[in-house]
Design an enzyme around this catalytic site. Structure first.
Site, PDB file in Angstrom:
ATOM      1  N   LYS A  13      -7.388  16.408 -51.288  1.00  0.00           N
ATOM      2  CA  LYS A  13      -7.509  16.942 -50.094  1.00  0.00           C
ATOM      3  C   LYS A  13      -6.127  16.793 -49.202  1.00  0.00           C
ATOM      4  O   LYS A  13      -5.340  15.911 -49.703  1.00  0.00           O
ATOM      5  CB  LYS A  13      -8.512  15.797 -49.355  1.00  0.00           C
ATOM      6  CG  LYS A  13      -9.886  16.074 -49.461  1.00  0.00           C
ATOM      7  CD  LYS A  13     -10.442  17.228 -49.071  1.00  0.00           C
ATOM      8  CE  LYS A  13     -10.654  17.508 -47.496  1.00  0.00           C
ATOM      9  NZ  LYS A  13     -11.634  16.578 -47.095  1.00  0.00           N
ATOM     10  N   ASN A  65      -5.263  16.980 -45.316  1.00  0.00           N
ATOM     11  CA  ASN A  65      -6.425  17.255 -44.096  1.00  0.00           C
ATOM     12  C   ASN A  65      -5.293  17.555 -42.963  1.00  0.00           C
ATOM     13  O   ASN A  65      -4.310  16.871 -42.728  1.00  0.00           O
ATOM     14  CB  ASN A  65      -7.093  15.954 -44.005  1.00  0.00           C
ATOM     15  CG  ASN A  65      -8.042  15.677 -44.933  1.00  0.00           C
ATOM     16  OD1 ASN A  65      -8.580  16.576 -45.378  1.00  0.00           O
ATOM     17  ND2 ASN A  65      -8.006  14.434 -45.190  1.00  0.00           N
ATOM     18  N   GLN A  84      -6.149   0.429  -7.202  1.00  0.00           N
ATOM     19  CA  GLN A  84      -5.487  -0.084  -8.508  1.00  0.00           C
ATOM     20  C   GLN A  84      -6.044   0.496  -9.799  1.00  0.00           C
ATOM     21  O   GLN A  84      -5.209   0.497 -10.927  1.00  0.00           O
ATOM     22  CB  GLN A  84      -5.652  -1.684  -8.494  1.00  0.00           C
ATOM     23  CG  GLN A  84      -4.698  -2.266  -9.514  1.00  0.00           C
ATOM     24  CD  GLN A  84      -4.658  -4.140  -9.205  1.00  0.00           C
ATOM     25  OE1 GLN A  84      -4.088  -4.175  -8.472  1.00  0.00           O
ATOM     26  NE2 GLN A  84      -5.382  -4.483 -10.004  1.00  0.00           N
ATOM     27  N   GLU A 105      -6.509  17.805 -35.778  1.00  0.00           N
ATOM     28  CA  GLU A 105      -7.807  17.229 -35.497  1.00  0.00           C
ATOM     29  C   GLU A 105      -7.748  16.062 -34.493  1.00  0.00           C
ATOM     30  O   GLU A 105      -8.423  16.189 -33.679  1.00  0.00           O
ATOM     31  CB  GLU A 105      -8.236  16.709 -36.882  1.00  0.00           C
ATOM     32  CG  GLU A 105      -8.573  17.588 -37.990  1.00  0.00           C
ATOM     33  CD  GLU A 105      -9.182  16.956 -39.175  1.00  0.00           C
ATOM     34  OE1 GLU A 105     -10.295  16.686 -39.292  1.00  0.00           O
ATOM     35  OE2 GLU A 105      -8.141  16.728 -39.941  1.00  0.00           O
ATOM     36  N   SER A 160      -6.773  12.123 -48.740  1.00  0.00           N
ATOM     37  CA  SER A 160      -8.062  11.328 -48.786  1.00  0.00           C
ATOM     38  C   SER A 160      -7.808  10.319 -49.617  1.00  0.00           C
ATOM     39  O   SER A 160      -7.251  10.208 -50.887  1.00  0.00           O
ATOM     40  CB  SER A 160      -9.360  12.180 -49.112  1.00  0.00           C
ATOM     41  OG  SER A 160     -10.205  11.426 -49.713  1.00  0.00           O
ATOM     42  N   ASN A 189       0.812  -1.376  -0.093  1.00  0.00           N
ATOM     43  CA  ASN A 189      -0.066  -0.125   0.069  1.00  0.00           C
ATOM     44  C   ASN A 189       0.822   1.334   0.109  1.00  0.00           C
ATOM     45  O   ASN A 189       0.551   2.184  -0.937  1.00  0.00           O
ATOM     46  CB  ASN A 189      -1.216  -0.007   1.315  1.00  0.00           C
ATOM     47  CG  ASN A 189      -1.785  -1.321   1.236  1.00  0.00           C
ATOM     48  OD1 ASN A 189      -1.978  -1.719   0.119  1.00  0.00           O
ATOM     49  ND2 ASN A 189      -2.722  -1.306   2.264  1.00  0.00           N
ATOM     50  N   THR A 215     -13.709  38.241 -32.683  1.00  0.00           N
ATOM     51  CA  THR A 215     -14.591  37.950 -31.296  1.00  0.00           C
ATOM     52  C   THR A 215     -15.833  37.304 -32.073  1.00  0.00           C
ATOM     53  O   THR A 215     -16.386  37.696 -33.354  1.00  0.00           O
ATOM     54  CB  THR A 215     -14.931  38.779 -30.515  1.00  0.00           C
ATOM     55  OG1 THR A 215     -15.748  40.101 -31.338  1.00  0.00           O
ATOM     56  CG2 THR A 215     -13.778  39.973 -29.971  1.00  0.00           C
ATOM     57  N   HIS A 216     -16.552  36.465 -31.253  1.00  0.00           N
ATOM     58  CA  HIS A 216     -17.651  35.671 -32.182  1.00  0.00           C
ATOM     59  C   HIS A 216     -17.363  34.870 -33.302  1.00  0.00           C
ATOM     60  O   HIS A 216     -18.200  34.917 -34.346  1.00  0.00           O
ATOM     61  CB  HIS A 216     -18.975  36.583 -32.259  1.00  0.00           C
ATOM     62  CG  HIS A 216     -19.183  37.139 -30.987  1.00  0.00           C
ATOM     63  ND1 HIS A 216     -20.047  36.779 -30.021  1.00  0.00           N
ATOM     64  CD2 HIS A 216     -18.900  38.314 -30.608  1.00  0.00           C
ATOM     65  CE1 HIS A 216     -20.021  37.718 -28.895  1.00  0.00           C
ATOM     66  NE2 HIS A 216     -19.186  38.863 -29.384  1.00  0.00           N
TER      67      HIS A 216
END
Ligand code: ARG
Length: 477
Positions: A298, A300, A337, A305, A292, A125, A170-171
């Site tokens: 593509k 990626n 454990q 991601e 892809s 322990n 912003t936003h």
């Protein structure tokens, strides 16, 4: 019961009832042995387990519980076992449940009865709690190094982009122009807090439970301060019941790791946006991307991601650990454990993600012209025009109203404020004069004007980068 799956690592299946045969009248069920074992994953900290045992034996000899010859036999035996493990010549046995009993059993096999004395005044322990702390301490140090490398990479990229102008959002709507260097320094600040948190957490990780034994302490005249010194612990735990059951340090680490992942995920999200055909602000070199299997065009942004996705695992690990602890009475329970796999997963995930980011950041290539073009759209200098009017005596709220009308005209004519004529602008306020185009309506004027600590002007960003280097030196001193 039967065994439903094979253990992931090469572990020999159940043979006997292991170390506690004395009390038992039948062998542990083979499935139960496998189900309750942790050696499949806790063998990961064999090094710390051996270091802890060597320190324990050294202390026992110092206080006269072991002879010096016994101590030396134990140390030699354990060192040999360490190289057996490291050269792949160690047989991990599932019936010996965990890393601790595997190593102890092998020690006795090698050195005979002296091996059976190692566990004097100790329990698994306090042993396991000590091992995890030693292990986590080493991992924190490695993670801090990765953080430092990433932080330096950000400062390097920021230094090259002190004058690079992009739209600030912003936003996710164009707000005001900012410098790309300033944006990168925002990421840097997140990571500085992460460093501080990990360093603070490390202090509480670095306390030694050993000596707490099973739960109440031990009857031997142990010298805990000496063991702690041998293992590089800053202090010994104050209460044996708490020490064998406490996993706060792992939860704290996981919380810090969750914040790191949250930060990396936010950065990833921005990189994913910025590399899209719609933004094109930044190029990620091909080696960090994949294509892809169907769409030939593509490329990626897999690394960001995946890191955005992996943040979820680390949040989950945190919840696992919190839930693991919430119902436990003192002191040690077998539940504990279950602390290891979430903790290891959080460590591995945060390490991998930081490594990927530290490699990728210095390789990013900003599209300076495209960023600039984007900053010229969306009326990013509208606030600057309002501030221009305020400086000529207009109350801010009125200036806001005036500029709002100018923007409406710009929207109707599909022109930026800087593309309206002086006459057009003057219909909203006769305080607007020809100097408006230089003083308020250029991107450079806009960023240069934000010239205070924490502001986006190139001058301030340069100074912030210089301060950041000093801060890093202090942080990692
Ligand atoms: N394998 C155990 C763990 O990881 C070690 C401690 C076991 N102690 C006990 N009393 N069963 O927590």
């Amino acid at each position: 019961m039967t065994t439903s799956s094979n253990p992931p690592n090469s572990v020999t299946p159940d043979q006997t009832s292991g170390m506690w045969g004395g009390r038992f009248s039948e062998a542990t069920d083979a499935f139960v042995a496998e189900f309750t074992a942790s050696v499949q994953f806790d063998q990961r900290f064999y090094k710390q387990d051996i270091a802890g045992s060597i320190a324990h034996a050294t202390m026992l000899a110092k206080v006269g519980v072991l002879t010096e010859a016994e101590r030396d036999d134990i140390i030699e035996g354990l060192s040999t076992i360490r190289s057996e493990i490291e050269t792949g010549n160690f047989e991990w046995r599932i019936d010996l449940e965990d890393v601790h009993m595997n190593i102890e059993s092998r020690l006795t096999q090698r050195i005979g009865i002296t091996g059976k004395k190692l566990h004097t005044g100790r329990s698994r322990n306090d042993q396991v709690a000590t091992d995890i702390r030693l292990y986590l301490r080493d991992e924190i140090d490695d993670i801090l190094k990765l953080l430092e490398r990433l932080q330096k990479g950000l400062l390097g990229l920021a230094a090259k982009n002190v004058n690079t102008i992009m739209p600030g959002f912003t936003h996710l709507q164009t707000a005001q122009p900012v410098t790309f260097g300033h944006h990168l320094l925002a990421w840097f600040e997140m990571l500085v807090r992460d460093t501080e948190r990990l360093q603070d957490c490390r202090k509480r990780v670095n306390r030694m439970p050993l000596g707490s034994a099973a739960l109440a302490g031990t009857t031997y005249p142990i010298d805990r301060a000496y063991t702690a010194e041998l293992l590089g612990f800053e202090a010994v735990s104050e209460n044996s019941l708490d020490a064998v059951s406490d996993r706060d340090f792992a939860i704290e680490f996981n919380a810090a790791a969750a914040l790191i992942m949250m930060h990396l995920s936010r950065m990833s999200e921005e990189l994913i946006l910025w590399t899209s055909a719609q933004f094109k602000f930044v190029n990620i070199p091909d080696r960090f991307c994949t294509g892809s299997s169907i769409m030939p065009q593509k490329k990626n942004p897999d690394v960001p991601e995946l890191i955005r996705g992996k943040s979820g695992r680390v949040f989950g690990d945190l919840i696992s650990l919190l839930t693991l602890m919430k119902g436990q009475p003192l002191a040690y329970n077998k539940d504990n454990q279950e602390d290891k796999e979430p903790l290891f997963d959080a460590i591995d995930t945060v390490r991998g993600s930081l490594m990927a980011f530290a490699d990728m950041i210095p390789a990013l290539v900003p599209n300076i012209e495209i960023m600039r073009e984007a900053a010229l759209r969306g009326f990013s200098t509208a606030t600057d025009l309002a501030d221009y009017l305020v400086k000529k005596g207009v109350a801010f709220r009125d200036a806001h109203e005036i500029v709002g009308k100018a923007v409406a005209l710009g929207v109707a004519e599909e022109k930026d404020l800087s593309e309206l004529t002086l006459e057009q602008l003057q219909q909203f306020s006769d305080l607007i004069t020809a100097d408006v185009f230089d003083k308020a309506l250029t991107l450079e004027a806009s960023v240069n004007a934000r010239d205070h600590i924490g502001g986006t002007s190139p001058k301030q960003v340069e100074a912030a980068i210089a301060r950041a280097h000093t801060r890093l030196e202090q942080l990692y001193a």
